[in-house]
Write an enzyme that holds these catalytic residues in place. Structure first.
Site, short mmCIF file in Angstrom:
data_model
loop_
_atom_site.label_atom_id
_atom_site.label_comp_id
_atom_site.label_asym_id
_atom_site.label_seq_id
_atom_site.Cartn_x
_atom_site.Cartn_y
_atom_site.Cartn_z
N GLY A 366 0.82 -1.20 0.00
CA GLY A 366 0.00 0.00 0.00
C GLY A 366 0.85 1.25 0.00
N PRO A 367 0.22 2.41 -0.04
CA PRO A 367 0.96 3.67 -0.10
C PRO A 367 1.77 3.92 1.17
CG PRO A 367 -1.37 3.96 -0.63
CD PRO A 367 -1.23 2.60 -0.08
N PRO A 368 2.73 4.85 1.11
CA PRO A 368 3.52 5.19 2.31
C PRO A 368 2.64 5.78 3.41
CG PRO A 368 4.52 6.09 0.30
CD PRO A 368 3.17 5.60 -0.08
N GLY A 369 3.04 5.50 4.66
CA GLY A 369 2.38 6.11 5.81
C GLY A 369 1.03 5.51 6.15
N GLY A 371 0.52 2.46 7.49
CA GLY A 371 0.56 1.62 8.69
C GLY A 371 1.07 0.22 8.47
N LYS A 372 1.89 0.00 7.42
CA LYS A 372 2.36 -1.35 7.12
C LYS A 372 3.34 -1.84 8.19
CE LYS A 372 3.89 -0.09 3.09
NZ LYS A 372 3.44 1.32 3.11
N THR A 373 4.35 -1.03 8.48
CA THR A 373 5.35 -1.44 9.47
C THR A 373 4.76 -1.47 10.87
OG1 THR A 373 7.04 -0.40 8.08
CG2 THR A 373 7.66 -0.97 10.32
N SER A 711 -6.29 2.81 -17.34
CA SER A 711 -7.59 3.11 -16.73
C SER A 711 -8.18 4.43 -17.23
CB SER A 711 -7.45 3.17 -15.20
OG SER A 711 -6.60 4.22 -14.83
N LYS A 754 -9.54 5.83 -5.94
CA LYS A 754 -10.13 6.72 -6.94
C LYS A 754 -11.46 7.30 -6.47
CE LYS A 754 -7.91 4.32 -10.82
NZ LYS A 754 -8.10 3.48 -12.00
#
Length: 808
Positions: A366-369, A371-373, A711, A754
């Site tokens: 997913g995008p940065p920031g 909450g992955k880590t 798209s 989107k």
């Protein structure tokens, strides 16, 4: 040569500093001069036909050429010969004549001093002769036990009766420290000088006897052992006599004890390799370079926590509770994580042994920031296991992961093994951060190592080159993170299960800021909750106009900016006890708004269409613009478009041409007066001629930002149809979807981002592919769906019907 051939003493002499030899008056010695000061002093002595004083340098002052770094006494003598060598050095042949001392410093460059001779004090000849006899006896004893004392010198000493000459001869033949030799040299009382010599020789005799005794002990074992063992035993005896032999033996025993302790948890291969290295280390000289390499290896390998595992039993309720506590929203990702650990817990409860190749490697994408880590942090906290983070961004060297072979200087284990050592357990949670940013170079392809690490079929026997044996990584919980999975090689993607984390909605960001970010930043900056408050309207303004991201990282930074300024304000104004941040005074704590969400156009326009795009930081609304110019039907594209979007534009143009030819798109004919028919403007525009007589220029702002992806087909087709038919496009409609040559609308990705972007831009209606409508709407937040009218489309005709205003 004699002293009487030169000036009477005291006299001023140049000084040569000698770093290595300790000279005596009876010596004729070759001396090599390399530094400028000594060469100048020698030249000065030859030019003036004078004597020279050679002084020894003090211990630790070798190479320095000043009065502070030399002993204030030395040998007075003459330079018999001087030769210039090819390498620039000067060789002189020096004859010592007498002992001399510095009386007064004269010059520093080169060193010159007023010099006088060291005169011996009067002595009692009978007493001195008795002392000389003792000295001669000691010399004979030393020559008998030591191979370093020449036998012919014993004869010379026996025949000589000059006390000072005998003292000089003996001093030059025994092993003395420079400070001891100087003490003997300057002593003017011959009785004291001889007594000192007797003491030094007695000590030398004892050392020589001890060496012979040690050698004899070792020689008795030579029939049973080889030369290497002999040297080792000799060293042992020396260390034993010195009282320092225990440390190395204790280290070796400690290594052996550690190895036996972990033996039950080692494979036969691993045990054999470590034991071999311990045995090699015990046979080596401790000062050898290879001994240091092996000792470093043993220190690393015996730190690997073989047999140590987490004691806490797996409980999915703990996992669920921790995830809910640390993260707001993210329902589907959290459910999948709980399912993953539910399988593990069930197998543990039922005693089912994990089969080789079972289990999945999770990858949060997913995008940065977003909450992955931090999700991985929550998992580690819930399981009470150590967390190891390995940043893979920009990693190019295979050895960083697999370890360096021990033949290389500075070799060490790879990051995986170092992670286990850091965790002190064999089953930590190991986060492989930014796995999509691993690079390739001449040092290899790290993704090939990651294949072995992340493949359950292979990671039970992961081989680290430094350890030189395989270790089991199957108990490690690997969690990878990535921003864009398209950059991950296909074989590596195949070994991971992706959990996609999409953008937060404004309301989700609001709740996250309220529940987590604001309390955390207040605590981090040393404030109390009662000392600062941020109003709801102010927080919504920060989210909308000061940050533009999929996650909340920049939102945290803006909140931190406010808290810092509040802390300063409280300190500077002691009468203020609470800071209230509201919409009115927000600009006092933050600079001007950075982002203005580009809202939908106020009025419908011709050739301007709202398109929806996915970016690495969330969704965005792109206004696709088209104009027509008199020409021959060519298509011009601008806006830093990639190859996929260029192809989509050509397809869209062809589809619109077909619809015009089929009269599904009607072109109003313009009839021009006869007087103007001969001109180009006066030609009647027929239905099928419209796209032949005009060039189309299609542009997607912002031009400096590269854009690509499948798209935007229906958006570009709508813009072209609008400009050719001169019909306006609804300003409150946005769309996304790819187009085929036959006019079918194909599904797209990133729908959630989107639609959130359309929601922020205050669009009322969104056209999306029917397949996305059927399968993806359940992932869209309710607040977004409630505000948007979502229309499924299957063909371009449906898109044009909804988007273009045909009645006017």
């Amino acid at each position: 040569m004699k002293l009487s051939d030169y000036s009477a003493f005291p006299t001023t002499l140049p000084i040569i500093v000698e770093d290595e030899l300790f000279l005596y008056p009876f010596m004729i010695s070759p001396i090599f001069l390399s530094d400028e000061e000594n060469i100048l002093a020698a030249q000065k002595a030859l030019e003036d036909n004078s004597l020279v004083l050679i002084c020894p340098s003090k211990e630790g002052k070798e190479g320095q050429r000043d009065f502070e770094s030399i002993y204030p006494a030395g040998v007075v003598g003459s330079i018999m010969r001087k030769v210039t060598l090819p390498d620039g050095r000067i060789k002189i042949l020096f004859q010592g004549l007498a002992r001399g001392k510095i009386v007064k410093k004269v010059a520093e460059h080169p060193l010159r001093a007023l010099t006088d001779l060291i005169e011996s004090k009067p002595f009692n000849e009978i007493k001195v002769e008795a002392l000389l006899e003792v000295l001669r006896e000691k010399v004979r004893n030393l020559a008998a036990v030591s191979g370093h004392f020449p036998q012919d010198l014993v004869k010379t000493i026996e025949e000589n009766h000059e006390p000072n000459r005998i003292a000089d001869l003996v001093s030059s033949s025994i092993r003395l420290k420079k400070s001891d030799a100087y003490e003997l040299f300057i002593e003017s009382d011959i009785e004291k000088r001889i007594m000192l010599l007797i003491d030094f020789i007695t000590e030398d005799i004892e050392q020589s006897k001890l060496q012979r005794e040690i050698k004899s002990k070792v020689h008795s074992r030579l029939e049973k052992i080889n030369k290497e063992y002999f040297l080792k035993e000799q060293l042992k005896q020396i260390q034993k006599e010195l009282g320092v032999d225990t440390q190395r033996e204790e280290e070796i025993e400690e290594y052996k004890e550690k190895l036996e302790k972990i033996k039950p948890y080692l494979t036969q291969e691993a045990y054999k390799e470590i034991k071999k290295q311990i045995d090699r280390f015990s046979r080596m000289h401790p000062d050898s370079a290879e001994a240091g390499v092996i000792q470093t290896y043993l220190d690393w390998v015996l730190e690997v926590p073989f047999g140590k595992y987490s004691k806490k039993k797996l409980n999915i309720n703990d996992v669920k509770r921790q995830l809910d506590k640390d993260h707001y929203g993210l329902k589907k990702p959290k459910d999948r994580i709980v399912e993953y650990f539910a399988v593990k817990e069930l197998m543990e409860l039922r005693g089912i042994k994990k089969e080789k190749g079972s289990g999945a490697i999770l990858c949060f994408a997913g995008p940065p920031g977003i909450g992955k880590t931090s999700l991985a942090n929550s998992i580690a906290n819930a399981l009470k296991r150590p967390l190891v983070r390995i940043a893979l961004g920009g990693l190019e060297d295979v050895s960083e992961l697999r370890g360096h072979r021990r033949t290389y200087i500075g070799a060490m284990p790879g990051r995986i093994v170092q992670g286990l050592i850091e965790a002190k357990e064999m089953d930590p949670v190991m986060v492989l951060d930014e796995i999509d940013k691993v690079g390739r170079s001449f040092k290899g392809d790290p993704t090939s190592v990651l294949l072995e690490i992340l493949d359950p079929e292979q990671n039970t026997h992961f081989r680290d080159y430094y350890l030189n044996f395989s270790i089991d990584l199957s108990n490690v919980i690997f969690i990878a993170t990535a921003n864009d999975i398209s950059y991950i090689p296909a074989p590596l993607r195949d070994r991971m299960e992706f959990i996609f984390l999409s953008s937060y909605t404004p309301s989700e960001k609001f709740e996250i800021a309220k529940r987590y970010l604001i309390p955390q930043e207040i605590k981090k900056h040393g404030l109390k909750r009662s000392e600062i408050s941020i109003s709801t309207k102010a927080l919504e303004e920060i989210i909308e106009k000061y940050t533009r991201e999929a996650g909340v990282r920049n939102l945290r930074r803006r909140i931190a900016d406010i808290v810092r300024k509040a802390a300063r304000e409280l300190l500077e104004n002691s009468h203020i006890h609470k800071i209230s941040v509201t919409l009115k005074n927000l600009n006092k704590y933050l600079e001007k708004p950075i982002f203005e969400i580009e809202l939908a156009e106020e009025e419908p326009q011709i050739g301007v269409v709202n398109g929806l795009a996915w970016t690495a930081v969330g969704g965005d609304v792109l206004k696709i613009e088209a104009i027509k110019i008199k020409g021959k039907g060519s298509l011009q594209l601008t806006g830093s478009l990639g190859e996929v979007m260029k192809e989509s534009a050509r397809i869209a143009y062809s589809v619109v041409k077909v619809l015009i030819d089929k009269r599904d798109i009607k072109i109003e004919q313009k009839v021009i007066p006869k007087s103007q028919k001969e001109t180009e403007d006066g030609v009647t525009v027929e239905q099928s001629e419209v796209y032949r007589r005009y060039d189309i220029h299609l542009h997607i702002p912002v031009g400096a930002t590269p854009k690509d992806g499948p798209s935007a087909g229906i958006t570009m087709a709508t813009a072209i149809a609008s400009i050719l038919s001169e019909k306006k496009v609804r300003n409150d409609v946005a769309m996304t979807g790819e187009l085929t040559l036959t006019g079918k609308v194909l599904p797209i990705g990133g729908l959630k981002e989107k639609l959130i972007a359309a929601y922020k831009a205050k669009v009322k209606k969104v056209l999306i592919p029917k397949k996305n409508y059927e399968r993806d709407l359940e992932d869209i937040p309710e607040e977004v769906l409630n505000e948007l009218e979502t229309v499924p489309v299957t063909r371009i005709e449906e898109v044009l019907k909804e988007a273009i205003i045909w009645d006017k």
